[in-house]
Design a protein around this motif. Sequence first.
Motif, PDB file in Angstrom:
ATOM      1  N   LEU A 150       0.828  -1.338   0.038  1.00 48.16           N
ATOM      2  CA  LEU A 150       0.038  -0.102  -0.008  1.00 48.16           C
ATOM      3  C   LEU A 150       0.846   1.270  -0.234  1.00 48.16           C
ATOM      4  O   LEU A 150       0.554   2.328  -0.603  1.00 48.16           O
ATOM      5  CB  LEU A 150      -0.859   0.156   1.265  1.00 48.16           C
ATOM      6  CG  LEU A 150      -2.239  -1.093   1.086  1.00 48.16           C
ATOM      7  CD1 LEU A 150      -2.934  -0.874   2.443  1.00 48.16           C
ATOM      8  CD2 LEU A 150      -3.148  -0.365   0.016  1.00 48.16           C
ATOM      9  N   LEU A 237      -9.413  -2.252   5.465  1.00 45.48           N
ATOM     10  CA  LEU A 237      -9.212  -2.605   3.916  1.00 45.48           C
ATOM     11  C   LEU A 237     -10.322  -3.654   3.429  1.00 45.48           C
ATOM     12  O   LEU A 237     -10.657  -3.321   2.305  1.00 45.48           O
ATOM     13  CB  LEU A 237      -7.872  -3.319   4.041  1.00 45.48           C
ATOM     14  CG  LEU A 237      -7.149  -3.461   2.457  1.00 45.48           C
ATOM     15  CD1 LEU A 237      -5.640  -3.476   2.471  1.00 45.48           C
ATOM     16  CD2 LEU A 237      -7.710  -4.572   1.793  1.00 45.48           C
ATOM     17  N   VAL A 240     -13.855  -2.109   2.898  1.00 42.38           N
ATOM     18  CA  VAL A 240     -14.053  -1.316   1.939  1.00 42.38           C
ATOM     19  C   VAL A 240     -13.823  -2.014   0.655  1.00 42.38           C
ATOM     20  O   VAL A 240     -14.606  -1.565  -0.248  1.00 42.38           O
ATOM     21  CB  VAL A 240     -12.821   0.032   2.127  1.00 42.38           C
ATOM     22  CG1 VAL A 240     -12.702   0.607   0.727  1.00 42.38           C
ATOM     23  CG2 VAL A 240     -13.082   0.746   3.247  1.00 42.38           C
ATOM     24  N   SER A 241     -12.988  -2.824   0.701  1.00 36.70           N
ATOM     25  CA  SER A 241     -12.543  -3.472  -0.672  1.00 36.70           C
ATOM     26  C   SER A 241     -13.728  -4.472  -1.127  1.00 36.70           C
ATOM     27  O   SER A 241     -13.701  -4.934  -2.294  1.00 36.70           O
ATOM     28  CB  SER A 241     -11.361  -4.296  -0.854  1.00 36.70           C
ATOM     29  OG  SER A 241     -10.142  -3.352  -0.405  1.00 36.70           O
ATOM     30  N   VAL A 259      -7.184  -4.314  -5.774  1.00 35.59           N
ATOM     31  CA  VAL A 259      -7.739  -4.070  -4.745  1.00 35.59           C
ATOM     32  C   VAL A 259      -6.839  -2.952  -3.939  1.00 35.59           C
ATOM     33  O   VAL A 259      -6.934  -2.123  -3.392  1.00 35.59           O
ATOM     34  CB  VAL A 259      -7.616  -5.271  -3.833  1.00 35.59           C
ATOM     35  CG1 VAL A 259      -7.973  -5.122  -2.466  1.00 35.59           C
ATOM     36  CG2 VAL A 259      -8.824  -5.857  -4.416  1.00 35.59           C
ATOM     37  N   TYR A 263      -7.795   0.806  -2.665  1.00 36.21           N
ATOM     38  CA  TYR A 263      -7.455   1.021  -1.280  1.00 36.21           C
ATOM     39  C   TYR A 263      -6.669   2.400  -0.957  1.00 36.21           C
ATOM     40  O   TYR A 263      -6.752   3.118  -0.073  1.00 36.21           O
ATOM     41  CB  TYR A 263      -7.457   0.017  -0.456  1.00 36.21           C
ATOM     42  CG  TYR A 263      -7.592   0.307   1.071  1.00 36.21           C
ATOM     43  CD1 TYR A 263      -9.070   0.552   1.548  1.00 36.21           C
ATOM     44  CD2 TYR A 263      -6.617   0.262   1.986  1.00 36.21           C
ATOM     45  CE1 TYR A 263      -9.130   0.445   2.869  1.00 36.21           C
ATOM     46  CE2 TYR A 263      -6.717   0.579   3.463  1.00 36.21           C
ATOM     47  CZ  TYR A 263      -8.094   0.738   3.600  1.00 36.21           C
ATOM     48  OH  TYR A 263      -8.379   1.071   5.032  1.00 36.21           O
ATOM     49  N   TYR A 266      -8.378   5.368  -1.767  1.00 36.35           N
ATOM     50  CA  TYR A 266      -9.540   5.381  -0.772  1.00 36.35           C
ATOM     51  C   TYR A 266      -8.840   6.127   0.460  1.00 36.35           C
ATOM     52  O   TYR A 266      -9.444   7.203   1.036  1.00 36.35           O
ATOM     53  CB  TYR A 266     -10.077   4.364  -0.389  1.00 36.35           C
ATOM     54  CG  TYR A 266     -11.055   4.263   0.707  1.00 36.35           C
ATOM     55  CD1 TYR A 266     -12.256   4.666   0.656  1.00 36.35           C
ATOM     56  CD2 TYR A 266     -10.571   3.934   2.197  1.00 36.35           C
ATOM     57  CE1 TYR A 266     -13.238   4.884   1.868  1.00 36.35           C
ATOM     58  CE2 TYR A 266     -11.252   3.971   3.259  1.00 36.35           C
ATOM     59  CZ  TYR A 266     -12.702   4.646   3.164  1.00 36.35           C
ATOM     60  OH  TYR A 266     -13.225   4.405   4.223  1.00 36.35           O
ATOM     61  N   LEU A 267      -7.775   5.739   0.867  1.00 36.52           N
ATOM     62  CA  LEU A 267      -6.936   6.307   1.925  1.00 36.52           C
ATOM     63  C   LEU A 267      -6.484   7.834   1.913  1.00 36.52           C
ATOM     64  O   LEU A 267      -6.806   8.469   2.900  1.00 36.52           O
ATOM     65  CB  LEU A 267      -5.756   5.403   2.515  1.00 36.52           C
ATOM     66  CG  LEU A 267      -5.862   4.129   2.934  1.00 36.52           C
ATOM     67  CD1 LEU A 267      -4.571   3.382   3.028  1.00 36.52           C
ATOM     68  CD2 LEU A 267      -6.600   4.159   4.245  1.00 36.52           C
ATOM     69  N   ASP A 270     -10.482   9.589   1.554  1.00 37.77           N
ATOM     70  CA  ASP A 270     -11.366   9.229   2.881  1.00 37.77           C
ATOM     71  C   ASP A 270     -11.506  10.524   3.608  1.00 37.77           C
ATOM     72  O   ASP A 270     -10.405  10.704   4.404  1.00 37.77           O
ATOM     73  CB  ASP A 270     -11.401   8.034   3.325  1.00 37.77           C
ATOM     74  CG  ASP A 270     -12.387   7.731   4.380  1.00 37.77           C
ATOM     75  OD1 ASP A 270     -13.348   8.303   4.190  1.00 37.77           O
ATOM     76  OD2 ASP A 270     -11.990   7.387   5.525  1.00 37.77           O
TER      77      ASP A 270
END
Length: 337
Positions: A150, A237, A240-241, A259, A263, A266-267, A270
């Motif tokens: 990530l 994670l 959300v995924s 994926v 994510y 998204y982080l 968000d």
Amino acid sequence: MTALKKYDRLEASGLWRASHESQRRDVVVSIGNATLVISDTRDQAITHWSIAAIHRANPGKRPAIYHPDGDPGETLELDSNEKQMIDAIEKLRRAVERRRHSPGRLRWLGMAFSISVVAAVGIFWVPQALINHTLNVVPKVKRVEIGEALLDRIERLTGSACDNPAGIKALATLRARLGADKLSVMPGALQNSLHLPGAHILLNRALFEDFEEPDVAAGYAIVEQHISRTQDPLRALLEVSGTWASFQLLTTGALNRDVLDGYAEYLLTDGRPPPAPETLLPIFENAQLRSTPYAYARDITGETVLSLIEADPMIGKTPKTLLSDADWLRLQSICGG
């Protein structure tokens, strides 16, 4: 993986240790739902290993020695007389390996196997139960790998983590003073702070460059660590995924690129609400850190964080020094600014 049904009552004796430094223990080994269950002699489960993430340390030799993917310190030793269990594990490992080498077939087989497990044990009808099961069998080393993957994707969007050598040394001093998880300073396009699976906290460079004292960055670090330890980042994670991500991690031991990319984005976007101020006072007290600087950084008016200001646990006390003036200056220049 229909071969699991053949071994659902198979048990064997073995020797297990948690790490290189640990003593070996007599255990009972059995095959569960997509996992190898290791229990003590009183039939109390000690740990679960995902079958998709089991590696053999000495192929073709006896006694057979196994360990979780990426963690050779934790081992399970099966003697030669446990031939049936060794053969069963090897058969299941070969089945997993064949699925890894057949990407098109993997999707269908993974779904078919997952549905069969759902039908067999009932619990997986509920997505939340599937997430719970996945979290129970994913080893710590896999969480670290997911966190690093990530971070790699986040760095493509924000720029690489700041790495000025003098600043990195000062950051290590701050981390040691706080007793914090791994810290990284990011150059931009980041909220004030984030946390990743594997105990990794990311801080925005603005927390160092826009304030005159290190208490603000330190406050965000310990609050982020508190969130990470009370709200499992891997659970976030998976929630959300979607359900497929849980199936994927459970059956293959990995998450695909889509994926992780989704994510990471998204982080960064968000707009999560910050923790309630009154819940954070014990965190600052345990760290012997002033809460007032952090409070005003969150809300310059102080209105929404009044408890952190009025009940600052360090009022009337002399807190432990965070950093020397020289280290603070080095840390403010960690991104080269």
